[in-house]
Design a protein around this motif. Structure first.
Motif, short mmCIF file in Angstrom:
data_model
loop_
_atom_site.label_atom_id
_atom_site.label_comp_id
_atom_site.label_asym_id
_atom_site.label_seq_id
_atom_site.Cartn_x
_atom_site.Cartn_y
_atom_site.Cartn_z
N LEU A 194 10.73 1.05 -7.86
CA LEU A 194 11.18 1.72 -9.08
C LEU A 194 10.20 1.53 -10.23
CD1 LEU A 194 15.00 0.87 -9.14
CD2 LEU A 194 13.92 2.99 -8.42
N GLU A 195 9.68 0.32 -10.35
CA GLU A 195 8.79 0.03 -11.47
C GLU A 195 7.47 0.80 -11.34
OE1 GLU A 195 9.78 -1.55 -14.08
OE2 GLU A 195 11.71 -1.89 -13.11
N LYS A 196 7.03 1.06 -10.11
CA LYS A 196 5.76 1.75 -9.91
C LYS A 196 5.91 3.26 -9.83
CE LYS A 196 3.03 -1.93 -7.78
NZ LYS A 196 2.14 -2.29 -6.66
N GLU A 199 0.83 -1.20 0.00
CA GLU A 199 0.00 0.00 0.00
C GLU A 199 0.87 1.25 0.00
OE1 GLU A 199 -2.95 2.14 3.18
OE2 GLU A 199 -3.24 -0.01 2.88
N LEU A 200 1.95 1.22 0.79
CA LEU A 200 2.85 2.37 0.85
C LEU A 200 3.55 2.59 -0.50
CD1 LEU A 200 4.56 2.06 4.35
CD2 LEU A 200 2.97 3.83 3.60
N ILE A 201 3.91 1.50 -1.16
CA ILE A 201 4.56 1.62 -2.47
C ILE A 201 3.60 2.25 -3.47
CG2 ILE A 201 5.49 0.32 -4.43
CD1 ILE A 201 6.69 -1.65 -2.42
N ASP A 202 2.34 1.79 -3.44
CA ASP A 202 1.33 2.36 -4.34
C ASP A 202 1.13 3.85 -4.07
OD1 ASP A 202 0.91 -0.01 -5.65
OD2 ASP A 202 -0.73 -0.65 -4.34
N ARG A 203 1.12 4.21 -2.77
CA ARG A 203 0.94 5.62 -2.42
C ARG A 203 2.15 6.44 -2.86
NH1 ARG A 203 0.70 7.09 3.77
NH2 ARG A 203 -0.58 5.20 3.76
N ASN A 221 12.71 10.36 -13.16
CA ASN A 221 14.06 9.95 -12.84
C ASN A 221 14.11 8.42 -12.74
OD1 ASN A 221 16.52 9.35 -11.59
ND2 ASN A 221 16.43 11.11 -10.23
N PRO A 222 14.96 7.75 -13.53
CA PRO A 222 14.99 6.28 -13.50
C PRO A 222 15.85 5.71 -12.38
CG PRO A 222 16.48 7.08 -15.18
CD PRO A 222 15.83 8.31 -14.58
N PHE A 223 16.52 6.57 -11.57
CA PHE A 223 17.30 6.13 -10.41
C PHE A 223 18.33 5.07 -10.83
CE2 PHE A 223 13.16 7.56 -8.89
CZ PHE A 223 13.55 8.60 -8.08
N ILE A 224 19.28 5.51 -11.63
CA ILE A 224 20.26 4.61 -12.24
C ILE A 224 21.12 3.91 -11.19
CG2 ILE A 224 22.20 4.48 -13.84
CD1 ILE A 224 19.44 5.10 -15.09
N ARG A 225 21.55 4.65 -10.17
CA ARG A 225 22.41 4.03 -9.15
C ARG A 225 21.71 2.87 -8.47
NH1 ARG A 225 24.63 7.77 -4.81
NH2 ARG A 225 22.51 8.57 -4.83
N THR A 226 20.44 3.07 -8.14
CA THR A 226 19.70 2.01 -7.47
C THR A 226 19.63 0.76 -8.35
OG1 THR A 226 18.36 3.70 -6.39
CG2 THR A 226 17.54 1.44 -6.31
N GLY A 232 10.55 6.48 -5.33
CA GLY A 232 11.77 6.20 -6.06
C GLY A 232 13.03 6.59 -5.32
N GLU A 233 12.98 7.73 -4.61
CA GLU A 233 14.17 8.19 -3.87
C GLU A 233 14.53 7.28 -2.71
OE1 GLU A 233 12.66 11.78 -6.01
OE2 GLU A 233 11.78 10.08 -4.96
#
Length: 663
Positions: free
Chosen positions: A334-336, A246-250, A341-346, A300-301
């Motif tokens: 990342l996918e959601k 749920e947190l990821i969706d939010r 920003n695609p967050f390359i380092r992650t 994402g961050e």
């Protein structure tokens, strides 16, 4: 040419007047002077307009016309003396720069940002121009960072920090910290700067977590100090209190910018902390995950901290399943994430340190190349270079044709050196073994313009800068190089040095593969009469590798079979030894590792020769030679031929195991 001559014949002031007239006329046909539109301008990588908004913008504000109008005004800048007019045209440059940034044209963006700043000379950071200054300086800092020129970021970031309230300066603080981190040699300064900002934000970070030092020096799994264990348990308990999905969706939706800024600063410490094996690393990881849960910003961050927490579960607690679970959560975040920003380092850390244990390296290599391409597209060229280096390493370790790899190094290394010298140095170490096996010279050190001319100077450089990763990389390069060429005493010396550093790195693929190689060396030395201790050492290596079957079966299965064969060879169990050698050959072939198939044939030949089954041994050496040639290891194949005086003009080898590739 005629037009240029006519243009040059016009007096300078008259030319400027013409430019001013054309620029203002073209600008009047756009909405550049609409103050509402200025307020919607976003600099940096905050391009989160919907497609509909972008289409509407294009209809009202033709982008080509905008930049043409702004270019004319910039050519007439010396005629503009009124402060209001200069501020107006600074705004035009801001809009043109933002448009260039949206298209990843960072050089053009810098041109417009700097022209915008020049228009504000003498009226910087006043009440009327502060917002404009903030956007121009922040955009310039971001664009320089995107181009890989981190050393040019601090003047612009510091100008913001010095002229706006602390709460508004967080994005600039992050850009400054990121520029220090990207330098590769300012890790201590990166950590100190970031921690100072976090303490100012109210984070409770100890001034000197000395209790952690014994762990990071000794690196003994299971003996991590109480403070680390308590921090990790607290984070796990907190995660159990929330519905993570749920947190990821939010978090996939809109997240308050100030929270994103805090997460960016937290994350900026992590890579520098990993490089230095800083005692702050596990504490910051836990603090970041906790903050994400408490603030409802699993976005994402925050994915990087989830990735690192998974790495800590693997490293400190040997819990690969749980580590991969946290890594999978990071990937899902990342996918959601709707953030552009695609967050390359992650992404490269996920496929290089966490998720690769549960999947074939070739699969992870494909993801890393996609990460590299994303990094180029979105301007994180420094991180893209790291992803590319990992991609090439995984291909090498999986038995990619050496000629193909050498071609890729020729194409990519110069670019890597321009944007991330540390990544280029590590890549050259892998290339050195490629060229060693191929029997060609490595000319790639020329990309460093004489600063580093060979591997020895690279080692001196890494030791002087206390770069543990690079120093260990040199030692592992030399170990595997000597191993492949059969210089086992030298190989053992380099392994000892590499292992003295690897205690502080956590699990590494190179370290796992070296276990198999060291086991081969130990068993061979035992059979050569060097002493019982080598048999025990080989048995220890086999036991360790068999434990890895539970952690990463796809990585070690064929290598376990090779060591089992060497064990049976050392205990004079002829039938079992032959069966295991043949099983390792089949397993290596089935997973496409031509280099391991070559080695298994070579080792089987050595064993059969030692028990005087010379015709069979010769056939094995011929098969090893053919496989090495298929891999592209010409120097190694020639050594096999010379050492065993092979007559390669004979008939075809009948055994169908000579077929390279999967059945």
């Amino acid at each position: 040419l005629i037009r240029q001559q006519v243009y040059d014949s016009i007096a300078v002031d008259q030319r400027r007047q013409i430019h001013l007239y054309i620029g203002t006329f073209l600008g009047s046909k756009t909405t550049l002077d609409n103050p509402i539109r200025y307020n919607s301008i976003r600099s940096g990588r905050e391009h989160e307009h919907s497609k509909k908004e972008k289409q509407e913008d294009s209809a009202v504000l033709p982008q080509a016309l905008t930049s043409i109008a702004t270019d004319h005004i910039n050519n007439a800048s010396k005629l503009v003396v009124d402060h209001l007019q200069r501020a107006r045209f600074a705004g035009w440059n801001l809009y043109a720069a933002t448009d260039a940034l949206n298209k990843s044209n960072f050089q053009a963006a810098i041109y417009y940002y700097k022209n915008g700043i020049a228009f504000l000379a003498g009226k910087m950071w006043t009440h009327d121009t502060q917002q404009l200054c903030y956007r121009l300086y922040k955009g310039t800092a971001f664009a320089w960072l995107a181009l890989g020129e981190a050393e040019k970021v601090p003047p612009y970031a510091n100008a913001i920090i010095e002229n706006v309230p602390f709460e508004r300066s967080l994005e600039a603080q992050y850009l400054l910290i990121r520029s220090l981190e990207c330098s590769g040699s300012k890790n201590q300064e990166t950590i100190a700067t970031a921690i100072a900002v976090l303490r100012k934000l109210g984070f409770d970070i100890p001034s000197a977590p000395k209790l952690l030092l014994s762990f990071f020096v000794g690196g003994v799994r299971g003996l991590s100090p109480t403070i680390v264990v308590q921090s990790m348990r607290k984070t796990e308990k907190k995660s159990s209190q929330y519905n993570v999905d749920e947190l990821i969706d939010r978090g996939a939706g809109e997240v308050d910018r100030s929270k994103r800024n805090v997460l960016n600063i937290l994350d900026s410490i992590l890579l520098a902390g990993q490089r230095l094996r800083s005692p702050y690393l596990p504490l910051i990881v836990c603090e970041t995950v906790n903050y994400s849960f408490e603030q409802g910003c699993v976005c994402g961050e925050s994915a990087l901290s989830f990735c690192y927490f998974g790495f800590l579960k693997i490293w400190l607690e040997d819990d690969y399943e749980e580590g991969r679970r946290w890594g999978t959560m990071a990937l899902e975040i990342l996918e959601k994430a709707k953030h552009q920003n695609p967050f390359i380092r992650t992404r490269y850390l996920l496929y290089g340190f966490v998720l690769h244990w549960g999947r074939p390296l070739r699969e992870s290599a494909q993801h890393l190349f996609k990460t590299y391409e994303l990094g180029l597209k979105f301007g994180d060229v420094a991180s893209a270079s790291v992803a590319l280096g990992m991609h090439l390493r995984w291909l090498f370790l999986e038995g990619e044709k050496l000629s193909s790899l050498q071609g890729k190094y020729d194409v990519y290394l110069k670019q890597m050196a321009k944007y991330n010298k540390e990544a280029a140095k590590l890549a050259i170490l892998d290339q050195l073994n490629v060229t060693l096996l191929m029997g060609v010279s490595c000319e790639s050190f020329s990309i460093f313009d004489g600063m580093i001319c060979d591997e020895n100077s690279l080692l001196v450089d890494s030791l002087s800068k206390k770069n543990l990763v690079l120093t260990m990389g040199v030692y592992w390069r030399r170990f595997f190089g000597e191993f492949w060429m059969g210089n086992y005493s030298e190989a053992r010396r380099w392994a000892t040095l590499a292992l003295s550093y690897s205690k502080t790195t956590g699990p590494l693929v190179l370290k796992v593969l070296s276990t198999a190689a060291q086991g081969v060396i130990a068993f061979k030395m035992y059979r050569e009469g060097k002493g019982e201790k080598f048999f025990n050492e080989g048995k220890d290596m086999l036991d360790e590798l068999e434990r890895w079957l539970e952690r990463s079966e796809h990585l070690v299965k064929n290598r376990v079979l090779i060591l089992q064969a060497e064990l049976h060879a050392s205990t004079c169990e002829v039938k079992k030894a032959k069966e295991k050698y043949e099983a390792s050959i089949r397993s290596s072939r089935n997973c496409g590792r031509i280099h391991d198939q070559s080695l298994a044939y070579e080792l089987m030949g050595d064993y059969l020769s030692s028990i005087l089954e010379n015709p069979q041994a010769t056939e094995c050496y011929k098969r090893a030679h053919k496989c090495y040639m298929q891999w592209g290891a010409v120097a190694k194949a020639n050594k096999i031929q010379e050492d065993h005086q092979l007559d390669l003009e004979g008939g075809e080898i009948e055994n169908n195991q000579m077929k390279h590739g999967r059945d």
